[in-house]
Write a protein that holds these residues in place. Sequence first.
Motif, PDB file in Angstrom:
ATOM      1  N   THR A   7       0.835  -1.200   0.000  1.00 45.30           N
ATOM      2  CA  THR A   7       0.000   0.000   0.000  1.00 45.30           C
ATOM      3  C   THR A   7       0.870   1.250   0.000  1.00 45.30           C
ATOM      4  OG1 THR A   7      -1.719  -1.187   1.212  1.00 45.30           O
ATOM      5  CG2 THR A   7      -1.840   1.210   1.214  1.00 45.30           C
ATOM      6  N   ILE A   8       1.906   1.251   0.813  1.00 42.99           N
ATOM      7  CA  ILE A   8       2.820   2.395   0.863  1.00 42.99           C
ATOM      8  C   ILE A   8       3.504   2.583  -0.493  1.00 42.99           C
ATOM      9  CG2 ILE A   8       4.967   3.260   1.877  1.00 42.99           C
ATOM     10  CD1 ILE A   8       4.021   2.019   4.541  1.00 42.99           C
ATOM     11  N   ALA A   9       3.945   1.495  -1.095  1.00 41.88           N
ATOM     12  CA  ALA A   9       4.592   1.582  -2.411  1.00 41.88           C
ATOM     13  C   ALA A   9       3.626   2.136  -3.452  1.00 41.88           C
ATOM     14  CB  ALA A   9       5.116   0.214  -2.832  1.00 41.88           C
ATOM     15  N   ALA A  10       2.393   1.681  -3.426  1.00 40.90           N
ATOM     16  CA  ALA A  10       1.389   2.162  -4.389  1.00 40.90           C
ATOM     17  C   ALA A  10       1.118   3.649  -4.192  1.00 40.90           C
ATOM     18  CB  ALA A  10       0.095   1.366  -4.234  1.00 40.90           C
ATOM     19  N   LEU A  11       1.045   4.085  -2.952  1.00 40.77           N
ATOM     20  CA  LEU A  11       0.825   5.505  -2.675  1.00 40.77           C
ATOM     21  C   LEU A  11       2.009   6.348  -3.110  1.00 40.77           C
ATOM     22  CD1 LEU A  11      -0.960   5.386   0.795  1.00 40.77           C
ATOM     23  CD2 LEU A  11      -1.933   6.074  -1.399  1.00 40.77           C
ATOM     24  N   MET A  12       3.220   5.831  -2.945  1.00 39.63           N
ATOM     25  CA  MET A  12       4.401   6.585  -3.359  1.00 39.63           C
ATOM     26  C   MET A  12       4.427   6.746  -4.880  1.00 39.63           C
ATOM     27  SD  MET A  12       7.269   5.092  -0.735  1.00 39.63           S
ATOM     28  CE  MET A  12       8.609   5.799  -1.645  1.00 39.63           C
ATOM     29  N   ILE A  13       4.024   5.718  -5.590  1.00 41.26           N
ATOM     30  CA  ILE A  13       3.979   5.789  -7.051  1.00 41.26           C
ATOM     31  C   ILE A  13       2.892   6.763  -7.488  1.00 41.26           C
ATOM     32  CG2 ILE A  13       3.419   4.474  -9.141  1.00 41.26           C
ATOM     33  CD1 ILE A  13       4.790   2.061  -7.751  1.00 41.26           C
ATOM     34  N   ALA A  14       1.761   6.765  -6.813  1.00 35.67           N
ATOM     35  CA  ALA A  14       0.636   7.621  -7.183  1.00 35.67           C
ATOM     36  C   ALA A  14       0.785   9.049  -6.681  1.00 35.67           C
ATOM     37  CB  ALA A  14      -0.669   7.028  -6.640  1.00 35.67           C
ATOM     38  N   ALA A  15       1.694   9.300  -5.767  1.00 30.52           N
ATOM     39  CA  ALA A  15       1.828  10.625  -5.161  1.00 30.52           C
ATOM     40  C   ALA A  15       2.009  11.747  -6.168  1.00 30.52           C
ATOM     41  CB  ALA A  15       2.955  10.625  -4.137  1.00 30.52           C
ATOM     42  N   PRO A  16       2.825  11.592  -7.213  1.00 30.90           N
ATOM     43  CA  PRO A  16       2.963  12.701  -8.167  1.00 30.90           C
ATOM     44  C   PRO A  16       1.633  13.099  -8.801  1.00 30.90           C
ATOM     45  CG  PRO A  16       4.736  11.131  -8.488  1.00 30.90           C
ATOM     46  CD  PRO A  16       3.765  10.527  -7.501  1.00 30.90           C
ATOM     47  N   ALA A  17       0.754  12.149  -9.038  1.00 33.81           N
ATOM     48  CA  ALA A  17      -0.542  12.473  -9.636  1.00 33.81           C
ATOM     49  C   ALA A  17      -1.380  13.331  -8.692  1.00 33.81           C
ATOM     50  CB  ALA A  17      -1.298  11.201  -9.996  1.00 33.81           C
ATOM     51  N   PHE A  18      -1.236  13.097  -7.401  1.00 37.49           N
ATOM     52  CA  PHE A  18      -1.990  13.885  -6.440  1.00 37.49           C
ATOM     53  C   PHE A  18      -1.471  15.319  -6.356  1.00 37.49           C
ATOM     54  CE2 PHE A  18      -2.626   9.578  -4.469  1.00 37.49           C
ATOM     55  CZ  PHE A  18      -3.953   9.468  -4.838  1.00 37.49           C
ATOM     56  N   ALA A  19      -0.211  15.542  -6.744  1.00 38.95           N
ATOM     57  CA  ALA A  19       0.415  16.850  -6.610  1.00 38.95           C
ATOM     58  C   ALA A  19       0.193  17.753  -7.825  1.00 38.95           C
ATOM     59  CB  ALA A  19       1.905  16.671  -6.376  1.00 38.95           C
ATOM     60  N   LEU A  20      -0.547  17.281  -8.817  1.00 42.81           N
ATOM     61  CA  LEU A  20      -0.763  18.083 -10.018  1.00 42.81           C
ATOM     62  C   LEU A  20      -1.541  19.354  -9.705  1.00 42.81           C
ATOM     63  CD1 LEU A  20      -1.801  15.430 -12.695  1.00 42.81           C
ATOM     64  CD2 LEU A  20       0.338  16.695 -12.558  1.00 42.81           C
ATOM     65  N   VAL A  21      -1.057  20.440 -10.277  1.00 42.38           N
ATOM     66  CA  VAL A  21      -1.825  21.684 -10.197  1.00 42.38           C
ATOM     67  C   VAL A  21      -2.932  21.584 -11.248  1.00 42.38           C
ATOM     68  CG1 VAL A  21       0.148  23.044  -9.408  1.00 42.38           C
ATOM     69  CG2 VAL A  21      -0.355  22.915 -11.836  1.00 42.38           C
ATOM     70  N   PRO A  22      -3.993  22.354 -11.108  1.00 43.11           N
ATOM     71  CA  PRO A  22      -5.010  22.338 -12.158  1.00 43.11           C
ATOM     72  C   PRO A  22      -4.361  22.678 -13.497  1.00 43.11           C
ATOM     73  CG  PRO A  22      -5.816  23.505 -10.231  1.00 43.11           C
ATOM     74  CD  PRO A  22      -4.359  23.212  -9.987  1.00 43.11           C
ATOM     75  N   ILE A  23      -4.792  22.014 -14.543  1.00 45.54           N
ATOM     76  CA  ILE A  23      -4.140  22.162 -15.846  1.00 45.54           C
ATOM     77  C   ILE A  23      -4.136  23.613 -16.332  1.00 45.54           C
ATOM     78  CG2 ILE A  23      -6.191  21.623 -17.226  1.00 45.54           C
ATOM     79  CD1 ILE A  23      -4.205  19.973 -19.053  1.00 45.54           C
ATOM     80  N   ASN A  24      -5.141  24.384 -15.952  1.00 46.14           N
ATOM     81  CA  ASN A  24      -5.180  25.784 -16.394  1.00 46.14           C
ATOM     82  C   ASN A  24      -4.236  26.674 -15.591  1.00 46.14           C
ATOM     83  OD1 ASN A  24      -6.609  25.957 -14.011  1.00 46.14           O
ATOM     84  ND2 ASN A  24      -8.262  27.168 -14.867  1.00 46.14           N
TER      85      ASN A  24
END
Length: 133
Positions: A7-24
């Motif tokens: 679970t920790i590994a999966a969250l670490m991989i997904a973390a960059p996606a959570f940090a995205l600023v709105p595309i605009n």
Amino acid sequence: MKLIPMTIAALMIAAPAFALVPINQEKTINGTLRSGFIADAIADNCPTMQPRKLRALNELLKLRDYALRAGYSAAEVRAFVENPAEKARGKAEAAAWLAQKGAVPGQTAAYCAVGEAEIARGSLIGSLLRSTR
């Protein structure tokens, strides 16, 4: 207990996606699109400037690929570039940038001068234009 490390590994991989600023609000995406809007405005207002349509298409494809690699979905990218409010915002930012350079509607010579300067500078804006002078 074995589930926690996975679970920790999966969250670490997904973390960059959570940090995205709105595309605009993403700087590279918006800066590149703004350059395109500026080049369009110059070509529309200067009779000796023509758009380089294939170059512009290539830049859009590179920008789409950049956005996808950054973690934005294809649906997000499509919705952003097709959004009328975002297009209006981009055109307004382009108009403000051009006004700072002295190019205002009705002054074709000023648009031409800005276009020639951008071509000479080798900027993205200049690369999207062709002078017929």
